[in-house]
Design a protein around this motif. Structure first.
Motif, PDB file in Angstrom:
ATOM      1  N   ASP A  70       0.805  -1.231   0.000  1.00 37.25           N
ATOM      2  CA  ASP A  70       0.000   0.000   0.000  1.00 37.25           C
ATOM      3  C   ASP A  70       0.837   1.280   0.000  1.00 37.25           C
ATOM      4  OD1 ASP A  70       0.932   0.072   2.595  1.00 37.25           O
ATOM      5  OD2 ASP A  70      -1.038  -0.184   3.548  1.00 37.25           O
ATOM      6  N   GLY A  71       2.110   1.164   0.400  1.00 29.63           N
ATOM      7  CA  GLY A  71       2.971   2.342   0.414  1.00 29.63           C
ATOM      8  C   GLY A  71       2.736   3.277   1.579  1.00 29.63           C
ATOM      9  N   THR A  72       1.808   2.944   2.463  1.00 26.21           N
ATOM     10  CA  THR A  72       1.460   3.883   3.539  1.00 26.21           C
ATOM     11  C   THR A  72       1.553   3.291   4.947  1.00 26.21           C
ATOM     12  OG1 THR A  72      -0.875   3.284   3.274  1.00 26.21           O
ATOM     13  CG2 THR A  72      -0.105   5.237   2.094  1.00 26.21           C
ATOM     14  N   CYS A  73       1.551   1.977   5.082  1.00 28.87           N
ATOM     15  CA  CYS A  73       1.525   1.378   6.422  1.00 28.87           C
ATOM     16  C   CYS A  73       2.872   1.603   7.120  1.00 28.87           C
ATOM     17  CB  CYS A  73       1.197  -0.114   6.342  1.00 28.87           C
ATOM     18  SG  CYS A  73       2.598  -1.135   5.853  1.00 28.87           S
ATOM     19  N   CYS A  80       5.815  -0.036   5.220  1.00 35.55           N
ATOM     20  CA  CYS A  80       6.119   0.647   3.958  1.00 35.55           C
ATOM     21  C   CYS A  80       6.840   1.970   4.237  1.00 35.55           C
ATOM     22  CB  CYS A  80       4.843   0.902   3.166  1.00 35.55           C
ATOM     23  SG  CYS A  80       4.181  -0.578   2.356  1.00 35.55           S
ATOM     24  N   CYS A 110       4.471  -5.301   4.136  1.00 31.49           N
ATOM     25  CA  CYS A 110       3.280  -4.435   4.144  1.00 31.49           C
ATOM     26  C   CYS A 110       2.105  -5.123   4.832  1.00 31.49           C
ATOM     27  CB  CYS A 110       2.900  -4.069   2.710  1.00 31.49           C
ATOM     28  SG  CYS A 110       1.414  -3.035   2.631  1.00 31.49           S
ATOM     29  N   LEU A 111       1.426  -4.365   5.670  1.00 29.39           N
ATOM     30  CA  LEU A 111       0.284  -4.911   6.414  1.00 29.39           C
ATOM     31  C   LEU A 111      -0.902  -5.187   5.497  1.00 29.39           C
ATOM     32  CD1 LEU A 111       0.453  -2.581   9.540  1.00 29.39           C
ATOM     33  CD2 LEU A 111       1.200  -4.968   9.379  1.00 29.39           C
TER      34      LEU A 111
HETATM   35 ZN   LIG Z   1       2.317  -1.142   3.570  1.00 31.47          ZN
END
Ligand SMILES: [Zn+2]
Length: 344
Positions: free
Chosen positions: A89-92, A95, A103-104
């Motif tokens: 996701d690039g945000t967890c 990441c 990544c979660l």
């Molecule tokens: Zn992630």
């Protein structure tokens, strides 16, 4: 659409599968233009038990975005994109720490209902976090090198980072497959003074030298350890990249690290436990590595590829189409080819 499906060891087929399509608003649908066969695909090619349903294959691809879900912001229809070998996701929290493989909300291609890269199209989950837009079109001559950012170049770079490669260091790379060769590129890029490649295939060794290897050790096992010691004043290498995954190659890698050195493991381990625990303990050898967060490295490595400073695409020594994929597996397994590029 058509895609690669493996049913058992040695049994790879090109079959009709359900068309890839958007499911979640964070998905993108990508038409694959370039993909490849990975050395890690050879593990199931040699060991997979017979299955009724088969296993989709492929985790490295470049393609063109056909459609995007309503929540996708960073890629648009018509973009040429590269996907790393894990989606994320690039945000967890992981990441954000640059460990996209943990990544979660991420996962792996070609399993759990997700399409594989060795097929005509892929539903890309978490498209904003996963895909990187390339500033060149799908017919650009750099495509082979850009495709290595999916996996092997990022993996070689990860091994080099885990092995703490830096200016002035002596580096040993165990394995002359595509990842080992990219490990040589990465070591040179990070300023290594001396790069010893451990391998025995003449074509691969020749390429390793062009990529920056300064010494070659073709012996195996204890003889290889002895030879590396001879080359390094009896101490071993500061940094060792383990790019195979067998127990014997891991023993070799751990045995050629000098006291205080570091070993970066990126070969998928084919054994239960880490060997040489006592000697590496007393030598204060750091053991690191794992699956490379390839997504984290794409932006860093991309300018070097675009400006021609590194040419990891040279690891591809055979090109085929989708119908040629089963023979591509055979060729890589028989060491006829280093790495097979698939053009659609
Ligand atoms: Zn992630």
């Amino acid at each position: 659409m058509r895609a690669t499906v493996m049913y058992s060891a040695g049994d790879v087929r090109i079959e009709n599968v359900p068309d890839a399509r958007l499911i979640d608003p964070t998905d993108a649908l990508v038409t694959v233009t370039h993909a490849c066969i990975c050395g890690s695909d050879l593990w199931p090619y040699n060991q997979m038990e017979q299955t009724e349903t088969g296993q989709r294959m492929g985790h490295e691809f470049i393609g063109v975005v056909e459609t995007v879900g309503s929540d996708v912001r960073t890629v648009k229809v018509g973009d040429t994109v590269v996907a790393p070998f894990a989606w994320s996701d690039g945000t967890c929290v992981f990441c954000q720490e640059g460990l996209h493989t943990s990544c979660l909300h991420g996962g792996w291609w070609a399993r759990d209902g997700i399409d594989g890269g060795q097929g005509e199209a892929v539903r890309v989950p978490q498209a904003d976090g996963t895909l990187v837009v390339l500033p060149v079109g799908k017919d650009d001559a750099l495509m082979p090198s850009l495709l290595t950012l999916s996996d092997v170049m990022g993996t070689g770079h990860h091994a080099a980072l885990a092995a703490r490669v830096g200016p002035g260091k002596t580096v040993a790379v165990v394995g002359d497959g595509a990842v080992g060769l990219c490990g040589v590129i990465a070591a040179r890029r990070l300023g290594a003074e001396r790069i010893i490649i451990l391998g025995r295939h003449p074509d691969r060794i020749a390429l390793a030298k062009e990529f920056g290897a300064t010494d070659v050790v073709s012996e195996r096992g204890d003889e290889a350890v002895e030879r590396v010691r001879e080359l390094t004043g009896g101490f071993g290498a500061h940094s060792v990249l383990e790019c195979v995954g067998y127990e014997q190659s891991t023993v070799t890698a751990l045995s050629i690290a000098r006291p205080g050195g570091a070993v970066g493991r990126v070969g998928l381990p084919q054994h239960e436990s880490i060997p040489t625990t006592l000697t590496t303990f007393f030598d204060n050898v750091t053991i690191g590595g794992g699956p490379a967060p390839a997504r984290a490295y794409i932006e860093e490595l991309l300018p070097d590829v675009l400006e021609g400073r590194i040419e990891p695409g040279r690891v591809f020594d055979r090109v085929t189409n989708l119908d040629g994929v089963p023979d591509g597996y055979r060729a890589m397994n028989e060491r006829e080819a280093i790495k097979v590029l698939i053009e659609f």
